[in-house]
Design a protein around this motif. Sequence first.
Motif, PDB file in Angstrom:
ATOM      1  N   LYS A   1      35.915  48.399  42.406  1.00 24.73           N
ATOM      2  CA  LYS A   1      36.200  46.809  42.420  1.00 24.73           C
ATOM      3  C   LYS A   1      35.447  45.736  41.534  1.00 24.73           C
ATOM      4  CE  LYS A   1      40.505  48.067  45.394  1.00 24.73           C
ATOM      5  NZ  LYS A   1      41.070  48.679  44.004  1.00 24.73           N
ATOM      6  N   ASP A   2      35.362  44.550  41.574  1.00 26.44           N
ATOM      7  CA  ASP A   2      35.102  43.941  41.278  1.00 26.44           C
ATOM      8  C   ASP A   2      35.645  43.192  42.788  1.00 26.44           C
ATOM      9  OD1 ASP A   2      37.558  42.053  41.933  1.00 26.44           O
ATOM     10  OD2 ASP A   2      37.616  41.155  39.184  1.00 26.44           O
ATOM     11  N   ALA A   3      34.440  41.651  42.218  1.00 27.49           N
ATOM     12  CA  ALA A   3      33.868  41.004  43.607  1.00 27.49           C
ATOM     13  C   ALA A   3      35.271  40.993  44.979  1.00 27.49           C
ATOM     14  CB  ALA A   3      32.643  39.931  43.755  1.00 27.49           C
ATOM     15  N   LYS A   4      36.673  40.204  43.538  1.00 22.35           N
ATOM     16  CA  LYS A   4      37.378  39.634  44.373  1.00 22.35           C
ATOM     17  C   LYS A   4      38.538  41.035  44.442  1.00 22.35           C
ATOM     18  CE  LYS A   4      37.013  35.873  41.339  1.00 22.35           C
ATOM     19  NZ  LYS A   4      37.683  34.407  40.217  1.00 22.35           N
ATOM     20  N   GLY A   5      38.255  41.705  44.204  1.00 21.92           N
ATOM     21  CA  GLY A   5      38.932  43.538  45.104  1.00 21.92           C
ATOM     22  C   GLY A   5      40.105  43.603  43.278  1.00 21.92           C
TER      23      GLY A   5
ATOM     24  N   ILE B   1      39.990  49.183  30.795  1.00 21.12           N
ATOM     25  CA  ILE B   1      39.837  47.315  30.943  1.00 21.12           C
ATOM     26  C   ILE B   1      40.619  46.361  31.668  1.00 21.12           C
ATOM     27  CG2 ILE B   1      38.044  46.337  30.847  1.00 21.12           C
ATOM     28  CD1 ILE B   1      36.825  48.203  28.767  1.00 21.12           C
ATOM     29  N   ASN B   2      40.230  46.348  32.526  1.00 24.59           N
ATOM     30  CA  ASN B   2      41.315  44.903  33.007  1.00 24.59           C
ATOM     31  C   ASN B   2      40.390  44.054  32.688  1.00 24.59           C
ATOM     32  OD1 ASN B   2      42.499  42.892  34.634  1.00 24.59           O
ATOM     33  ND2 ASN B   2      41.771  44.161  36.642  1.00 24.59           N
ATOM     34  N   ASP B   3      41.818  43.441  31.701  1.00 22.69           N
ATOM     35  CA  ASP B   3      41.239  42.048  31.213  1.00 22.69           C
ATOM     36  C   ASP B   3      40.642  40.968  32.430  1.00 22.69           C
ATOM     37  OD1 ASP B   3      41.597  43.116  28.734  1.00 22.69           O
ATOM     38  OD2 ASP B   3      43.452  42.037  28.142  1.00 22.69           O
ATOM     39  N   ASN B   4      41.590  41.040  33.045  1.00 20.43           N
ATOM     40  CA  ASN B   4      41.066  40.021  34.209  1.00 20.43           C
ATOM     41  C   ASN B   4      39.855  40.349  35.018  1.00 20.43           C
ATOM     42  OD1 ASN B   4      43.173  38.490  33.135  1.00 20.43           O
ATOM     43  ND2 ASN B   4      44.608  39.609  34.348  1.00 20.43           N
ATOM     44  N   ALA B   5      39.651  41.713  35.538  1.00 25.26           N
ATOM     45  CA  ALA B   5      38.427  41.506  35.656  1.00 25.26           C
ATOM     46  C   ALA B   5      37.147  41.170  35.738  1.00 25.26           C
ATOM     47  CB  ALA B   5      37.669  43.361  35.653  1.00 25.26           C
ATOM     48  N   SER B   6      36.553  40.233  36.717  1.00 23.10           N
ATOM     49  CA  SER B   6      35.244  39.645  37.204  1.00 23.10           C
ATOM     50  C   SER B   6      33.881  40.325  36.893  1.00 23.10           C
ATOM     51  CB  SER B   6      34.979  38.204  37.901  1.00 23.10           C
ATOM     52  OG  SER B   6      35.216  39.187  38.914  1.00 23.10           O
ATOM     53  N   LEU B   7      33.349  39.769  36.118  1.00 25.32           N
ATOM     54  CA  LEU B   7      31.665  40.666  35.863  1.00 25.32           C
ATOM     55  C   LEU B   7      30.479  40.325  36.394  1.00 25.32           C
ATOM     56  CD1 LEU B   7      32.374  41.547  31.490  1.00 25.32           C
ATOM     57  CD2 LEU B   7      32.887  42.580  33.907  1.00 25.32           C
ATOM     58  N   ASP B   8      29.860  40.841  37.315  1.00 23.27           N
ATOM     59  CA  ASP B   8      28.832  40.379  37.535  1.00 23.27           C
ATOM     60  C   ASP B   8      27.372  40.709  36.732  1.00 23.27           C
ATOM     61  OD1 ASP B   8      26.136  39.550  39.513  1.00 23.27           O
ATOM     62  OD2 ASP B   8      27.341  40.835  41.254  1.00 23.27           O
ATOM     63  N   THR B   9      26.895  39.654  36.125  1.00 25.18           N
ATOM     64  CA  THR B   9      25.443  40.380  36.013  1.00 25.18           C
ATOM     65  C   THR B   9      24.006  39.737  36.217  1.00 25.18           C
ATOM     66  OG1 THR B   9      25.660  38.257  34.932  1.00 25.18           O
ATOM     67  CG2 THR B   9      26.530  39.236  33.153  1.00 25.18           C
ATOM     68  N   SER B  10      24.307  39.598  37.909  1.00 24.93           N
ATOM     69  CA  SER B  10      23.065  39.857  38.510  1.00 24.93           C
ATOM     70  C   SER B  10      22.273  40.771  38.205  1.00 24.93           C
ATOM     71  CB  SER B  10      23.814  38.596  40.293  1.00 24.93           C
ATOM     72  OG  SER B  10      24.066  40.090  40.974  1.00 24.93           O
ATOM     73  N   ARG B  11      22.950  41.593  38.423  1.00 27.58           N
ATOM     74  CA  ARG B  11      21.738  43.074  37.944  1.00 27.58           C
ATOM     75  C   ARG B  11      20.959  43.705  37.172  1.00 27.58           C
ATOM     76  NH1 ARG B  11      26.051  43.823  42.325  1.00 27.58           N
ATOM     77  NH2 ARG B  11      27.430  44.580  40.728  1.00 27.58           N
ATOM     78  N   MET B  12      21.699  42.538  35.835  1.00 27.19           N
ATOM     79  CA  MET B  12      21.899  43.227  34.726  1.00 27.19           C
ATOM     80  C   MET B  12      19.704  42.080  34.161  1.00 27.19           C
ATOM     81  SD  MET B  12      23.558  45.189  33.914  1.00 27.19           S
ATOM     82  CE  MET B  12      23.697  45.212  32.267  1.00 27.19           C
TER      83      MET B  12
END
Length: 307
Positions: A228-232, A3-14
Amino acid sequence: MSINDNASLDTSRMGGGGGGRGRGPVIAGGGGIVGLIIAVILVLTGNGDMLGGGDAPQETAQGQSDQRLAEKCKSGADAKNDRECLMVLGENSLHDYWSSQPDLAKALQDANQRFRGPDKVVVYTGQTQSQCGTASNQVGPFYCPVDEQIFIDTDFYDIMEQQLGAEDGVLAELYVLAHEYGHHIQNVYGVLDEAQKDPKGADSGAVRVELMADCFAGMWIQHATETKDAKGQALLTDISDADVTNAMGAAKSVGDDEIQKKSGGGVQPESWTHGSAKARQAWLLRGMKADSVNQCDTFEVSDPNNI
């Protein structure tokens, strides 16, 4: 799986459900519920006792629960240490994959429609309510087509590992979520109702629908490291042979025949609703090699349990 530690998570659909580890009524099959395996604990114990204590369930307001996830699940590093955050990462990856999957995109374009993911992926422990009935780890993870929501009790992973014999592992647990997301994709394609038309038996519509969801899960696994996350930034990297073995073991553990053996009874294909262990593994592997969703069409084969 890394898991990429630096990936940002989006909880808006949770979403989040009630807390606590209570006992309560279970409506298995209400409203067209489809899932990884239904009524797991009822089959294994014969009395419906849930793993853990017997305190009364404690309900948590939806908004409060959503905010709780947003506060604690911010990065890939959080997903490494918290199962709920792992489900957030999994949802983000699945949403990214399926929202850009070529076959699905073309089908939706031809129908003048846009991709829609599940309304919510609801993570909870113990028990919560859905429009398809009470959600609990007695029922197992499931997709409710009435409100297009996925329900995942994170305690189910302990059941899968301790009682069903699956190995612990990130991909094994994400396979469960990917399977349920596959049911939503079936709903988008308009094939989910086949499970209700023909609900039982080794060659039934229900079994074919479940095996197709396994194949769709395999398609996501094949491309998970590209999401990818929202930042690519990549969400997941480096899926190893050991990760795939764990996912295949999870699929085997929830085969109808395996669960019937563990319950102490004989194998009864006429009562199957999800398919044999061999078939679940075969269709998951097929998805990992598939070039098109058409290769996951379980209704095009004569015997879905023998491919």
